[in-house]
Design an enzyme around this catalytic site. Structure first.
Site, PDB file in Angstrom:
ATOM      1  N   GLY A  35     -12.155  -2.930  -9.828  1.00  0.00           N
ATOM      2  CA  GLY A  35     -12.754  -4.061 -10.072  1.00  0.00           C
ATOM      3  C   GLY A  35     -12.897  -4.435 -11.537  1.00  0.00           C
ATOM      4  O   GLY A  35     -12.777  -3.593 -12.492  1.00  0.00           O
TER       5      GLY A  35
ATOM      6  N   ASN B 230     -13.777   3.411  -3.623  1.00  0.00           N
ATOM      7  CA  ASN B 230     -13.150   3.402  -2.298  1.00  0.00           C
ATOM      8  C   ASN B 230     -12.469   4.873  -2.273  1.00  0.00           C
ATOM      9  O   ASN B 230     -11.997   5.433  -3.133  1.00  0.00           O
ATOM     10  CB  ASN B 230     -11.877   2.418  -2.148  1.00  0.00           C
ATOM     11  CG  ASN B 230     -10.714   3.061  -3.002  1.00  0.00           C
ATOM     12  OD1 ASN B 230     -10.024   3.767  -1.933  1.00  0.00           O
ATOM     13  ND2 ASN B 230     -10.161   2.580  -3.830  1.00  0.00           N
TER      14      ASN B 230
ATOM     15  N   LYS C 184       0.840  -1.265  -0.056  1.00  0.00           N
ATOM     16  CA  LYS C 184      -0.069  -0.129  -0.003  1.00  0.00           C
ATOM     17  C   LYS C 184       0.854   1.489  -0.036  1.00  0.00           C
ATOM     18  O   LYS C 184       1.898   1.235   0.625  1.00  0.00           O
ATOM     19  CB  LYS C 184      -0.902   0.037   1.092  1.00  0.00           C
ATOM     20  CG  LYS C 184      -1.643   1.204   1.479  1.00  0.00           C
ATOM     21  CD  LYS C 184      -3.012   0.984   2.289  1.00  0.00           C
ATOM     22  CE  LYS C 184      -3.817   2.327   2.319  1.00  0.00           C
ATOM     23  NZ  LYS C 184      -4.657   2.337   1.095  1.00  0.00           N
TER      24      LYS C 184
ATOM     25  N   GLY D  87      -6.146  -3.844 -13.079  1.00  0.00           N
ATOM     26  CA  GLY D  87      -7.532  -3.207 -13.235  1.00  0.00           C
ATOM     27  C   GLY D  87      -8.685  -4.118 -13.494  1.00  0.00           C
ATOM     28  O   GLY D  87      -8.961  -4.699 -14.348  1.00  0.00           O
TER      29      GLY D  87
ATOM     30  N   THR E  29      -7.202   3.669 -10.081  1.00  0.00           N
ATOM     31  CA  THR E  29      -8.751   3.423 -10.220  1.00  0.00           C
ATOM     32  C   THR E  29      -9.246   4.763 -11.085  1.00  0.00           C
ATOM     33  O   THR E  29      -8.188   5.766 -10.948  1.00  0.00           O
ATOM     34  CB  THR E  29      -9.125   3.679  -8.896  1.00  0.00           C
ATOM     35  OG1 THR E  29      -8.621   4.957  -8.114  1.00  0.00           O
ATOM     36  CG2 THR E  29      -8.919   2.415  -7.971  1.00  0.00           C
TER      37      THR E  29
ATOM     38  N   THR F 133      -8.659  -5.678  -6.653  1.00  0.00           N
ATOM     39  CA  THR F 133      -9.874  -5.604  -5.864  1.00  0.00           C
ATOM     40  C   THR F 133     -10.558  -6.984  -5.548  1.00  0.00           C
ATOM     41  O   THR F 133     -11.062  -7.325  -4.524  1.00  0.00           O
ATOM     42  CB  THR F 133     -10.891  -4.715  -6.559  1.00  0.00           C
ATOM     43  OG1 THR F 133     -10.750  -3.276  -6.642  1.00  0.00           O
ATOM     44  CG2 THR F 133     -12.455  -4.817  -5.988  1.00  0.00           C
TER      45      THR F 133
ATOM     46  N   CYS G  79      -3.084   8.366  -7.286  1.00  0.00           N
ATOM     47  CA  CYS G  79      -4.213   8.451  -6.287  1.00  0.00           C
ATOM     48  C   CYS G  79      -5.258   9.377  -6.623  1.00  0.00           C
ATOM     49  O   CYS G  79      -4.659  10.480  -6.469  1.00  0.00           O
ATOM     50  CB  CYS G  79      -3.760   8.297  -4.938  1.00  0.00           C
ATOM     51  SG  CYS G  79      -4.948   7.890  -3.744  1.00  0.00           S
TER      52      CYS G  79
ATOM     53  N   LYS H   8       3.070   4.897 -11.643  1.00  0.00           N
ATOM     54  CA  LYS H   8       1.771   4.339 -11.586  1.00  0.00           C
ATOM     55  C   LYS H   8       0.769   5.295 -12.267  1.00  0.00           C
ATOM     56  O   LYS H   8       0.707   6.435 -11.676  1.00  0.00           O
ATOM     57  CB  LYS H   8       1.197   3.739 -10.288  1.00  0.00           C
ATOM     58  CG  LYS H   8      -0.137   3.224 -10.376  1.00  0.00           C
ATOM     59  CD  LYS H   8      -0.523   2.293  -9.264  1.00  0.00           C
ATOM     60  CE  LYS H   8      -1.937   1.581  -9.451  1.00  0.00           C
ATOM     61  NZ  LYS H   8      -2.192   0.628  -8.437  1.00  0.00           N
TER      62      LYS H   8
END
Lengths: 261, 308
Positions: free
Chosen positions: B220, B70, B46, B247, B196, B270, B131, B168
């Site tokens: 997800g 999230n 994380k 992803g 995401t 996810t 993020c 990322k």
């Protein structure tokens, strides 16, 4: 509804442990498990949970037939801590919050504790476990908001009297968050130590997603956003910052500085 | 099964093709009850920041069709505690480790990289410039080629390790190829994609956004085609750039799509929340998918969808 599962791999379950149940079937659109406190379990044999088919996931669960295979991870979480001495205890539960309490009552009685029970719900139909708990406790008081069963009112309307009358030293609670907050306060005001099994929505149930957090004061006096799945679901009632649930208190460990994050 | 599933991301050799995705496996320890974490391609931690961080108010999660939103907000213990506890655990358990870092500003990314380039047990660095759960959109560095490059140049200038540096990337941009090119020019060894997508769910009973942070990151299987498209585009433009794909991967079949689009390895995110054993399961399934199609190795399939 009761869901009894044949669970040959289940370990020993203690009261307060929960089960994370996959819903919707393989390849379905619901990715996240649903968490339920464990009602009953026999190691190496079975597992029983109680649920109300409110949402899509539980509605799916309600359509499963005997013999269907359900994917469950259990037991998870930290259970209720039992007293070392045979003290006088009160169990307080709201609605299906009573699901883990029969097991708890048996555990407490196994240690020689006196067990008094207060069960509450909005109305008679929403009460759970009254008869079962009568069989494993010294007394049961029922409260309903509408007076359809027992005393009209809330569990906390009768709790102080129960604590005083039985000289109770420990209160164990499970139910909606506002009830837990009130139980924690009444317990503290009456000199009893409380443990509360909290309800927070979870994504993983195993401690990796950081979704189910709430502000809890640690042994060092520092408030942290603690995970209800692995640090709980049972917390000391006097350690949860009930008024600050759903927020990040400004004095919490790592809280945003002015401007936010 | 005799399929060679070993792969690499730049100089980093991976014994398995599935990694954990940042933010979906904490720092690996919690997954250890579901499998041997040292047998994963790597744990991508994380995102860690300099200071401890509480994250955002709850509710932090909303389930959506084949996905979830999230809004955790990078809750974490800070770099000091991370090194002492999390990285120490990963090292002690021989886990290949890619550390994800996040900074409030460019200098903080540099400081984190400087600290991490000096410690043992960091096999790769994933620079989380994307993020979405941050206070200002300006902090989503990956939305702007100049800001993205600035972070990577700063990290690169203090990174004295052979371990690869990955950026990322966010799919929430007009042209992800432009962003990828800018981070390549700034010196990355590879890219991780995708983060995401920014989303929102509204609670119509209370007529307000469901999440405490209002917006959240959508992840997800719902976002899988977006990820495959993004990887395909970047691989087409930069065919030699190593890509770690993620992803919405749920099965080995899904993973194979990512590999064929141009990813050399995949992170499982996810789906771990619902199936903690997924990173191991998907590696096995990927082997079966390759075998059933007559391939001998994963590496021969990387980017294959570009040739047909």
């Amino acid at each position: 509804m009761h869901l009894v599962l044949d669970a040959p791999e289940i370990d020993e379950v203690a009261s307060g442990h929960f089960a994370a149940v996959a819903v919707g079937g393989i390849g379905g659109g619901m990715l996240l498990r649903r968490a339920f406190s464990i009602h009953k379990s026999t190691p190496g044999e079975s597992l029983e949970i109680i649920f109300a088919p409110h949402g899509q996931g539980t509605q799916w669960l309600a359509t499963q037939n005997a013999g269907d295979v359900i994917d469950v991870i259990a037991p998870l979480g930290k259970p209720f801590v039992l007293p070392r001495q045979p003290i006088s205890c009160v169990i307080v539960a709201g609605g299906y919050g009573a699901a883990p309490m029969e097991l708890l009552a048996r555990e407490l009685r196994g240690r020689g504790c006196r067990v008094d029970v207060v069960l509450g719900a909005a109305t008679q139909e929403k009460l759970f476990g009254v008869l079962d708990l009568k069989g494993v406790s010294d007394s049961v008081i029922v409260t309903t908001d509408d007076g359809t069963s027992g005393v009209r009112g809330r569990v906390t309307d009768v709790l102080a009297d129960v604590i005083t009358k039985n000289n109770s030293q420990a209160v164990y609670a499970c139910g909606p968050m506002p009830m837990l907050q009130a139980v924690a306060k009444v317990s503290q005001d009456n000199g009893a130590f409380s443990q509360c099994a909290v309800e927070e929505s979870m994504a993983c149930g195993i401690g990796v997603c950081m979704t189910c957090v709430l502000p809890v004061i640690g042994d060092d006096g520092v408030t942290r956003m603690s995970r209800s799945c692995v640090d709980g679901p049972v917390f000391r009632g006097d350690r949860v910052r009930w008024d600050d649930v759903h927020t990040v208190p400004s004095d919490a460990f790592g809280a945003p500085r002015p401007g936010g994050h | 099964m005799n399929i060679d599933l070993t792969t690499s991301l730049g100089s980093l050799q991976l014994s398995a093709p599935t990694l954990t995705a940042s933010g979906c496996a904490a720092a690996g320890k919690e997954l250890a009850q579901f499998g041997d974490v040292s047998t994963l391609g790597a744990v991508v931690t994380k995102s860690i920041m300099m200071a401890p961080r509480s994250g955002r108010a709850t509710p932090r999660m909303a389930e959506t069709p084949s996905g979830m939103l999230n809004s955790i907000g990078l809750q974490g213990p800070g770099i000091e505690s991370f090194l002492e506890n999390d990285l120490a655990w990963l090292r002690a358990n021989n886990v290949t480790t890619i550390v994800s870092i996040a900074g409030n500003n460019v200098d903080e990314f540099g400081e984190l990289a400087r600290i991490l380039s000096k410690v043992e047990g960091v096999d790769g660095l994933e620079v989380n410039i994307s993020c979405p759960n941050v206070e200002s959109r300006g902090q989503v560095f990956a939305c702007n080629p100049y800001s993205a490059a600035q972070v990577i140049e700063t990290v690169r200038s203090v990174w004295h390790s052979d371990a690869p540096v990955l950026a990322k990337l966010s799919p929430d941009v007009t042209d992800i190829v432009e962003i990828a090119q800018s981070v390549v020019e700034a010196g990355v060894d590879g890219v991780s994609m995708i983060n995401t997508l920014l989303g929102m769910v509204i609670d119509v009973d209370h007529m307000k956004p469901m999440l405490g942070g209002r917006t959240g990151g959508l992840s997800g299987p719902a976002i899988r085609p977006v990820a495959v498209r993004a990887i395909y585009q970047v691989h087409a433009a930069l065919p030699h750039l190593p890509i770690l794909g993620m992803g919405g991967i749920r099965t080995g079949h899904d993973a194979l799509e990512f590999i064929a689009a141009g990813a050399s390895a995949v992170s499982i995110g996810t789906v771990v929340f619902g199936d903690p054993g997924a990173p191991w399961r998907i590696a096995n399934e990927l082997g079966q998918e390759l075998e059933s199609r007559g391939y001998n190795s994963l590496s021969e399939v990387v980017g294959l969808a570009h040739h047909n």
